[in-house]
Design a protein around this motif. Structure first.
Motif, PDB file in Angstrom:
ATOM      1  N   GLY A  37      -3.959  -0.723   3.236  1.00 48.60           N
ATOM      2  CA  GLY A  37      -3.487   0.522   3.834  1.00 48.60           C
ATOM      3  C   GLY A  37      -3.088   1.519   2.760  1.00 48.60           C
ATOM      4  O   GLY A  37      -2.195   2.341   2.964  1.00 48.60           O
ATOM      5  N   GLY A  38      -3.765   1.453   1.619  1.00 52.62           N
ATOM      6  CA  GLY A  38      -3.387   2.286   0.479  1.00 52.62           C
ATOM      7  C   GLY A  38      -3.905   3.703   0.530  1.00 52.62           C
ATOM      8  O   GLY A  38      -3.644   4.489  -0.385  1.00 52.62           O
ATOM      9  N   GLY A  39      -4.610   4.068   1.596  1.00 53.48           N
ATOM     10  CA  GLY A  39      -5.179   5.405   1.673  1.00 53.48           C
ATOM     11  C   GLY A  39      -4.227   6.487   2.131  1.00 53.48           C
ATOM     12  O   GLY A  39      -4.540   7.669   2.030  1.00 53.48           O
ATOM     13  N   GLY A  40      -3.064   6.107   2.625  1.00 51.25           N
ATOM     14  CA  GLY A  40      -2.141   7.121   3.125  1.00 51.25           C
ATOM     15  C   GLY A  40      -0.728   6.604   3.211  1.00 51.25           C
ATOM     16  O   GLY A  40      -0.462   5.400   3.080  1.00 51.25           O
ATOM     17  N   GLY A  41       0.209   7.517   3.435  1.00 52.99           N
ATOM     18  CA  GLY A  41       1.599   7.168   3.685  1.00 52.99           C
ATOM     19  C   GLY A  41       2.227   6.344   2.577  1.00 52.99           C
ATOM     20  O   GLY A  41       2.017   6.580   1.385  1.00 52.99           O
ATOM     21  N   ILE A  42       3.027   5.354   2.979  1.00 51.56           N
ATOM     22  CA  ILE A  42       3.735   4.506   2.022  1.00 51.56           C
ATOM     23  C   ILE A  42       2.764   3.782   1.099  1.00 51.56           C
ATOM     24  O   ILE A  42       3.016   3.635  -0.100  1.00 51.56           O
ATOM     25  N   GLY A  43       1.622   3.346   1.624  1.00 48.41           N
ATOM     26  CA  GLY A  43       0.640   2.659   0.796  1.00 48.41           C
ATOM     27  C   GLY A  43       0.124   3.543  -0.321  1.00 48.41           C
ATOM     28  O   GLY A  43      -0.049   3.080  -1.461  1.00 48.41           O
ATOM     29  N   ARG A  44      -0.161   4.789  -0.020  1.00 43.87           N
ATOM     30  CA  ARG A  44      -0.619   5.719  -1.058  1.00 43.87           C
ATOM     31  C   ARG A  44       0.454   5.888  -2.126  1.00 43.87           C
ATOM     32  O   ARG A  44       0.166   5.851  -3.325  1.00 43.87           O
ATOM     33  N   GLY A  45       1.703   6.076  -1.693  1.00 44.17           N
ATOM     34  CA  GLY A  45       2.787   6.235  -2.651  1.00 44.17           C
ATOM     35  C   GLY A  45       2.934   5.040  -3.564  1.00 44.17           C
ATOM     36  O   GLY A  45       3.140   5.177  -4.780  1.00 44.17           O
ATOM     37  N   ILE A  46       2.809   3.837  -3.002  1.00 40.77           N
ATOM     38  CA  ILE A  46       2.936   2.627  -3.815  1.00 40.77           C
ATOM     39  C   ILE A  46       1.747   2.478  -4.759  1.00 40.77           C
ATOM     40  O   ILE A  46       1.913   2.115  -5.935  1.00 40.77           O
ATOM     41  N   ALA A  47       0.542   2.752  -4.277  1.00 40.34           N
ATOM     42  CA  ALA A  47      -0.640   2.661  -5.135  1.00 40.34           C
ATOM     43  C   ALA A  47      -0.490   3.564  -6.355  1.00 40.34           C
ATOM     44  O   ALA A  47      -0.783   3.160  -7.493  1.00 40.34           O
ATOM     45  N   LEU A  48      -0.029   4.783  -6.145  1.00 41.47           N
ATOM     46  CA  LEU A  48       0.131   5.715  -7.256  1.00 41.47           C
ATOM     47  C   LEU A  48       1.287   5.312  -8.157  1.00 41.47           C
ATOM     48  O   LEU A  48       1.221   5.477  -9.381  1.00 41.47           O
ATOM     49  N   GLY A  49       2.342   4.756  -7.569  1.00 45.77           N
ATOM     50  CA  GLY A  49       3.462   4.278  -8.380  1.00 45.77           C
ATOM     51  C   GLY A  49       3.045   3.138  -9.287  1.00 45.77           C
ATOM     52  O   GLY A  49       3.399   3.098 -10.476  1.00 45.77           O
ATOM     53  N   LEU A  50       2.284   2.197  -8.763  1.00 41.43           N
ATOM     54  CA  LEU A  50       1.807   1.076  -9.577  1.00 41.43           C
ATOM     55  C   LEU A  50       0.910   1.576 -10.710  1.00 41.43           C
ATOM     56  O   LEU A  50       1.005   1.100 -11.854  1.00 41.43           O
ATOM     57  N   ALA A  51       0.046   2.544 -10.397  1.00 40.55           N
ATOM     58  CA  ALA A  51      -0.828   3.109 -11.422  1.00 40.55           C
ATOM     59  C   ALA A  51      -0.028   3.828 -12.499  1.00 40.55           C
ATOM     60  O   ALA A  51      -0.345   3.737 -13.691  1.00 40.55           O
ATOM     61  N   GLU A  52       1.014   4.529 -12.085  1.00 39.51           N
ATOM     62  CA  GLU A  52       1.847   5.265 -13.038  1.00 39.51           C
ATOM     63  C   GLU A  52       2.473   4.331 -14.065  1.00 39.51           C
ATOM     64  O   GLU A  52       2.697   4.714 -15.224  1.00 39.51           O
TER      65      GLU A  52
END
Length: 274
Positions: free
Chosen positions: A18-33
């Motif tokens: 569910g990484g395409g939107g919402g909380i999942g998107r935020g977490i995906a970008l945080g992990l990448a950061e």
């Protein structure tokens, strides 16, 4: 000795459902950061592609995968693809979920089955597949489940969803014990109010000016949560900073679970049931 590098995820590979939107998107970008390469698994291919582009803009590898988490064979295939194309699996974030309000007396079998499929069965299948990949890799790993504060309190209109999230909390504890011998940690984040695109569609009143005023009274920290609040907790749990943390649930809720009925009045004092 603890160093700043303990928070970094350099060289690790994460899967976010569910990484395409919402909380999942935020977490995906945080992990990448913080240095992780990220596989974004989502039913919406365009959304997964957009998040993948943002991950790459942070200098990390990204792998968008289109899959419906209710299809457990598709989930297993997605994990296998991540291991094959990105070389390893170190972090799993079980974020994909779904619900809509419905009264208990109006539920159909189809509604109940769908809620269990998307909120609980997918959790088990994805965790099992990722854990097998982590065991094969021999480096341990971190599994972070995204539950809800509704897993610990009543949720009228969302009874089956809340029951699934309660199940997630206990699944986390049990999985943490079973996987500990492999160096795999399993923890849960339990957000409360975090405005997302989905919430804007089915509960717009929460995001109104009146809703924001209520948030100031009912949420001890005085505001709704945001994507970075959840991402920060996920990065911590995925990192070596949490190397001795497993089997726990962290409320990311601004204090609403702690308040349990206490609300702030216009003068800033706390009242119970007023």
């Amino acid at each position: 000795m603890l160093t700043r590098d303990a928070i970094l995820l350099t060289g690790q590979v994460a899967i976010v459902t569910g990484g395409g939107g919402g909380i999942g998107r935020g977490i995906a970008l945080g992990l990448a950061e913080f240095g992780a390469d990220v596989a974004i698994v989502d039913i919406d291919g365009d959304a997964a592609d957009r998040v993948a582009a943002l991950v790459r803009a942070r200098g990390q590898r990204a792998l968008p995968i289109v899959a419906d988490v209710m299809d457990r064979d598709a989930v297993r295939a997605a994990v296998a693809r991540v291991a094959a194309e990105l070389g390893r699996v170190d972090i799993l974030v079980n974020n994909a979920a779904g619900t809509r309000p419905i009264n208990l007396l109006e539920m159909t079998d189809r509604h109940v089955d769908r809620q269990i499929d998307i909120n609980l069965k997918n959790l088990v299948a994805t965790t099992q597949a990722a854990a097998k990949a982590m065991v094969a890799g021999g480096r341990g790993g971190s599994i972070v489940n995204i539950a809800s504060i509704e897993g610990s309190r009543a949720a009228p209109g969302y009874s089956v969803y809340a029951a699934c999230k309660a199940g997630m909390l206990n699944f986390t504890r049990s999985a943490a014990l079973e996987l500990a011998e492999h160096g795999i940690r399993v923890n849960t984040i339990a957000p409360d109010l975090v405005p997302t695109e989905h919430m804007a569609r089915f509960a717009p009143a929460i995001l109104s000016e009146a809703g924001k005023g209520a948030q100031a009274r009912y949420i001890p920290l005085g505001r709704a949560g945001n994507l970075d609040d959840c991402a920060g907790a996920a990065v911590f749990l995925a990192s070596a900073m949490a190397a001795y943390v497993t089997g726990v649930t962290i409320p990311v809720d601004g204090g609403t679970w702690a308040s349990s009925g206490w609300t702030r009045d216009d003068e800033g004092g706390w009242k119970l049931f007023e």
